[in-house]
Write an enzyme that holds these catalytic residues in place. Sequence first.
Site, PDB file in Angstrom:
ATOM      1  CG  HIS A  31      -2.135  -0.887   1.025  1.00  0.00           C
ATOM      2  ND1 HIS A  31      -3.098  -0.649   0.082  1.00  0.00           N
ATOM      3  CD2 HIS A  31      -2.509  -2.029   1.666  1.00  0.00           C
ATOM      4  CE1 HIS A  31      -4.030  -1.581   0.146  1.00  0.00           C
ATOM      5  NE2 HIS A  31      -3.694  -2.447   1.092  1.00  0.00           N
ATOM      6  CG  ASP A  60      -2.776   5.026  -2.827  1.00  0.00           C
ATOM      7  OD1 ASP A  60      -1.975   4.174  -3.242  1.00  0.00           O
ATOM      8  OD2 ASP A  60      -3.600   4.789  -1.914  1.00  0.00           O
TER       9      ASP A  60
END
Length: 354
Positions: free
Chosen positions: A131, A161
Amino acid sequence: MSAGIVSGGALAGLKIIEMEGIGPGPFAGMMLADHGAEVIRIARPGVRIDPSDVLARSRSRVELDLKSEEGRAAARALIRDADGLIEGYRPGVMERLGLGPEALLADNPRLVYGRMTGWGQEGPLAHAAGHDINYIAITGALNAFGRKGEKPTPPINMVGDFGGGGMMLAFGMLAGILSARATGKGQVIDCAMTDGASLLMGMIWGFRGQGIWSDERGANYLDTGAPYYDTYETADGEFIAIGSIEPPFYARMLQAVGLSGDPLFEDQNAPDGVEARRERLTAVFRRKTRAEWRELMEGTDACFAPVLSFAEAPEHPHNKVREAFITLNGVVQPAPAPRFSLTPAPQPRAPGDA
């Protein structure tokens, strides 16, 4: 519509196919759709549309079972006349579905095939789960976020992200489409969040090369190492942000808080007295409420802003005048950005709206 304004958005006429996913891929799709591209999401059958999913706005949606021959054939048919494809699976997944770059570029030689991953398409970590926090950790970026003497603090998932991932992919897609229009040839865009996060830190790498940035967290002028670039608590338990870097702005800030002429603040970058200056400013800012400091400093060259919550931000006068936030089906969200004078973004549509 004002004279001279062209409706439809700057990207009207582009057709992008997006393999439905989460996070950075949808963010790239949202950016393209916001500015007029036709973005069609391919979704698994039976997956419910979430009307509060901001990243899914302004798209049409087709449910296809890619495990079936019929579903794969339908996907290839959609992609055959598209300008671009966005997918965010682990490396090899699209190939196993028969939808890899080799097959789709054979169907459509001008296709720009955008691949969004954390680690990239190759390398020792390419097939590992991860992540944002993991991707920015190996770039050096995560080590820079946090206060002196404290552990690194993840900047939620803005750097990997969205900044280093989705926004980088949107740029890559448009660059690839421009190239395809000039050359007649499409290509694969390998967008790794590790690469993008590293690129976002370019200025800091430059400072480091000049010898003016330390690897020690919280010891530099942009990472809370400087008292004039920090947040402070006010009398009512709220917070304000000060960014008075340049000497004239620093002087204006000192004037506003009543510290002009104080010998402790004469040299804003003196290594001696850093914590004493921070403690003095901390005490001063606690004497008034956030609203009182806004009255004194907001809109001046002191480089001041109140630290607002998500609930408060849309109500700030500057944001209201610029219509920086919109509401779709009761969901408050950021308006499209950036802004174009000739081809403004069309009104976004909530997920599921035609």
